[in-house]
Design an enzyme around this catalytic site. Structure first.
Site, mmCIF file in Angstrom:
data_model
loop_
_atom_site.group_PDB
_atom_site.id
_atom_site.type_symbol
_atom_site.label_atom_id
_atom_site.label_comp_id
_atom_site.label_asym_id
_atom_site.label_seq_id
_atom_site.Cartn_x
_atom_site.Cartn_y
_atom_site.Cartn_z
ATOM 1 C CG HIS A 261 -68.142 11.328 45.428
ATOM 2 N ND1 HIS A 261 -67.887 12.109 44.328
ATOM 3 C CD2 HIS A 261 -68.430 10.091 44.961
ATOM 4 C CE1 HIS A 261 -68.017 11.365 43.243
ATOM 5 N NE2 HIS A 261 -68.338 10.143 43.594
ATOM 6 C CG ASP A 315 -68.446 2.744 46.307
ATOM 7 O OD1 ASP A 315 -69.058 2.224 45.357
ATOM 8 O OD2 ASP A 315 -67.401 3.397 46.175
HETATM 9 N N1 ACO Z 1 -63.568 9.441 56.584
HETATM 10 C C1 ACO Z 1 -63.051 10.405 57.372
HETATM 11 N N2 ACO Z 1 -62.515 11.542 56.912
HETATM 12 C C2 ACO Z 1 -62.480 11.727 55.587
HETATM 13 C C3 ACO Z 1 -63.013 10.770 54.701
HETATM 14 C C4 ACO Z 1 -63.573 9.597 55.257
HETATM 15 N N3 ACO Z 1 -64.084 8.653 54.474
HETATM 16 N N4 ACO Z 1 -62.858 11.216 53.443
HETATM 17 C C5 ACO Z 1 -62.261 12.401 53.522
HETATM 18 N N5 ACO Z 1 -62.013 12.717 54.818
HETATM 19 C C6 ACO Z 1 -61.388 13.938 55.316
HETATM 20 C C7 ACO Z 1 -59.904 13.962 55.040
HETATM 21 O O1 ACO Z 1 -59.199 13.357 56.097
HETATM 22 C C8 ACO Z 1 -59.647 15.421 54.902
HETATM 23 O O2 ACO Z 1 -59.616 15.982 56.200
HETATM 24 P P1 ACO Z 1 -58.606 17.202 56.565
HETATM 25 O O3 ACO Z 1 -58.999 18.313 55.648
HETATM 26 O O4 ACO Z 1 -58.894 17.458 58.004
HETATM 27 O O5 ACO Z 1 -57.246 16.659 56.295
HETATM 28 C C9 ACO Z 1 -60.886 15.968 54.212
HETATM 29 O O6 ACO Z 1 -61.922 15.030 54.541
HETATM 30 C C10 ACO Z 1 -60.784 16.056 52.699
HETATM 31 O O7 ACO Z 1 -60.267 14.828 52.198
HETATM 32 P P2 ACO Z 1 -59.652 14.655 50.744
HETATM 33 O O8 ACO Z 1 -58.849 13.393 50.696
HETATM 34 O O9 ACO Z 1 -59.000 15.900 50.270
HETATM 35 O O10 ACO Z 1 -60.967 14.483 49.889
HETATM 36 P P3 ACO Z 1 -61.025 13.901 48.425
HETATM 37 O O11 ACO Z 1 -62.074 14.624 47.716
HETATM 38 O O12 ACO Z 1 -59.700 13.835 47.779
HETATM 39 O O13 ACO Z 1 -61.436 12.360 48.697
HETATM 40 C C11 ACO Z 1 -62.400 10.254 48.673
HETATM 41 C C12 ACO Z 1 -62.536 11.713 48.233
HETATM 42 C C13 ACO Z 1 -61.126 9.646 48.060
HETATM 43 C C14 ACO Z 1 -63.593 9.460 48.166
HETATM 44 C C15 ACO Z 1 -62.340 10.198 50.211
HETATM 45 O O14 ACO Z 1 -63.478 10.812 50.761
HETATM 46 C C16 ACO Z 1 -62.167 8.767 50.760
HETATM 47 O O15 ACO Z 1 -61.055 8.264 50.853
HETATM 48 N N6 ACO Z 1 -63.307 8.093 51.135
HETATM 49 C C17 ACO Z 1 -63.289 6.739 51.630
HETATM 50 C C18 ACO Z 1 -63.135 5.720 50.499
HETATM 51 C C19 ACO Z 1 -64.389 5.623 49.644
HETATM 52 O O16 ACO Z 1 -65.515 5.556 50.130
HETATM 53 N N7 ACO Z 1 -64.188 5.567 48.307
HETATM 54 C C20 ACO Z 1 -65.290 5.482 47.330
HETATM 55 C C21 ACO Z 1 -65.511 6.787 46.653
HETATM 56 S S1 ACO Z 1 -66.945 6.802 45.651
HETATM 57 C C22 ACO Z 1 -66.543 6.086 44.215
HETATM 58 O O17 ACO Z 1 -65.406 5.927 43.872
HETATM 59 C C23 ACO Z 1 -67.604 5.529 43.326
#
Ligand code: ACO
Length: 379
Positions: A261, A315
């Site tokens: 998140h 979610d």
């Molecule tokens: N699975 C595995 N690795 C992940 C995930 C995941 N779901 N989410 C983030 N990471 C990792 C990234 O690969 C990154 O790793 P790195 O630093 O080694 O490159 C690190 O965690 C940070 O990721 P960011 O993209 O910078 O984190 P951000 O805060 O931008 O992303 C987000 C948040 C978009 C929700 C992300 O976690 C994601 O894509 N999750 C999956 C989709 C999801 O569940 N969306 C619903 C969100 S909740 C809502 O909208 C109500």
């Protein structure tokens, strides 16, 4: 500050709100100062939370009864809207159905442009009351079934399930869906809430602002994750496959849906509660499959990702919870809207009460010193 480009407005404070407060570091969420856990622990009705958000305080017993009676009056659809839904293509995306019908509702409102607080609350109640009726009617019709009329003696959550499935839902299912509606009612300045405020900032009507908010929620970066969580659970198929699934997904650097998140770098407080609700519903319906796969997936994923601040988000358990009570995959994002209409309308009331046109600037990066060439001279 004024000349700085801030893509996505990240970190920019664009409004003040008294509605919800998020503490991302500690995984806390409050509505008007009350921690969300307290609503669920006390079986608070979604209707009470809506009243709290709109009025700034919890209702007395008689105020709550009155409010619930008002919603019951508003739930049925005017004939013209009910007829229009019958004409929609059965293949339509329910998010488009909701968006279009809200826009249509403006044409059936006797006073859509009056932005006084009383009239805004009247429109907000109408919108909130009718979201489940619209979605359930369309869902029944596309299955070749007749819409089921709302019942005056059922709560908002119970009515939604009753109108969708045509039978009275069990108490655990109602409790789970009510908790879901409570937990998603508002969440600070997210994309759809901001969209609604931008529209209201021009002093346009509430129907237009909510139509735009629904359009914004439809995108996969906002409200579209639960269907993808459900697809993951289907792909895993059985709890014992979860470990291998996570291992292989992470090796391929894929993201696991429902994990991580932007704001919460610890447990999303809503996910923790929804886990228990999903567990209860699995017990009541006897359909444990989706909860058990989700639970195994959560354990496999979080044990590997917690060190990076990645935990299950709201979610994650929404998907098995809603699926188990008869909400199909393509109604999951619209069901998010069924809850979030509370937060959208609260923010709109705040925006209309203290309005300033939202009008940022763009940095021009195109060509300069160009000239018009008449069409005959263009090569
Ligand atoms: N699975 C595995 N690795 C992940 C995930 C995941 N779901 N989410 C983030 N990471 C990792 C990234 O690969 C990154 O790793 P790195 O630093 O080694 O490159 C690190 O965690 C940070 O990721 P960011 O993209 O910078 O984190 P951000 O805060 O931008 O992303 C987000 C948040 C978009 C929700 C992300 O976690 C994601 O894509 N999750 C999956 C989709 C999801 O569940 N969306 C619903 C969100 S909740 C809502 O909208 C109500």
């Amino acid at each position: 500050m004024a000349d700085q480009l801030i893509k996505g407005l990240e970190g920019v404070i664009v409004a003040q709100t008294s509605s919800s407060k998020i503490d991302g570091q500690n995984g806390r969420l409050f509505y008007r100062g009350v921690p969300i856990e307290e609503f669920v622990e006390n079986n608070a009705l979604y209707e009470e939370v809506v009243y709290l958000l709109w009025h700034g305080r919890l209702p007395t017993r008689s105020e709550l009864d009155q409010f619930m009676a008002q919603l019951a009056e508003e739930r049925p659809l005017p004939e013209g809207i009910a007829e229009a839904i019958r004409e929609y293509p059965r293949s339509a995306d329910p998010m488009v159905v909701l968006r279009t019908t809200v826009s249509l509702m403006a044409m059936y409102d006797e006073n859509p442009d009056d932005l006084s607080p009383d009239n805004l609350r009247r429109i907000a109640a109408r919108l909130l009351a009718r979201f489940p009726t619209i979605l359930a009617a369309f869902h029944r019709l596309r299955q070749g079934l007749e819409p089921v009329a709302p019942r005056k003696d059922l709560t908002h959550a119970a009515n939604y399930l009753y109108m969708l499935n045509g039978e009275e839902p069990g108490p655990r299912s109602v409790e789970g869906v009510n908790a879901y509606l409570v937990l998603l009612a508002d969440h600070g300045m997210n994309a759809s809430t901001f969209t609604a405020r931008v529209v209201a900032g021009t002093q346009a009507d509430m129907y237009g602002a909510i139509t735009a908010a629904i359009a914004s929620l439809k995108g996969p970066l906002h409200g579209g994750a639960p269907p993808r969580v459900m697809a993951t659970l289907e792909k895993i198929g059985s709890p014992e496959n979860a470990e291998r699934f996570v291992e292989e997904a992470l090796e391929r650097h894929e993201r696991i849906m429902g994990i991580g998140h932007r704001v919460y770098k610890t447990w999303d407080p809503r996910a923790k509660i929804l886990r228990e609700m999903a567990r209860n519903i699995a017990e009541e319906t006897g359909n444990r499959k989706w909860f058990e796969i989700a639970h195994a997936l959560e354990q496999a994923a979080v044990s590997r990702l917690a060190s990076k601040g990645l935990y299950t988000n709201v979610d994650f358990y929404t998907a098995p919870l809603l699926y188990s009570v008869g909400v199909p995959v393509d109604l999951m994002t619209p069901t998010f809207a069924v809850s979030r209409i509370a937060g959208w309308t609260t923010h709109l009331m705040e925006q209309y009460a203290d309005n300033r046109l939202i009008r940022p600037r763009a940095e021009y990066v195109g060509p300069v010193d160009e000239h018009y060439i008449p069409v005959e001279q263009r090569g």
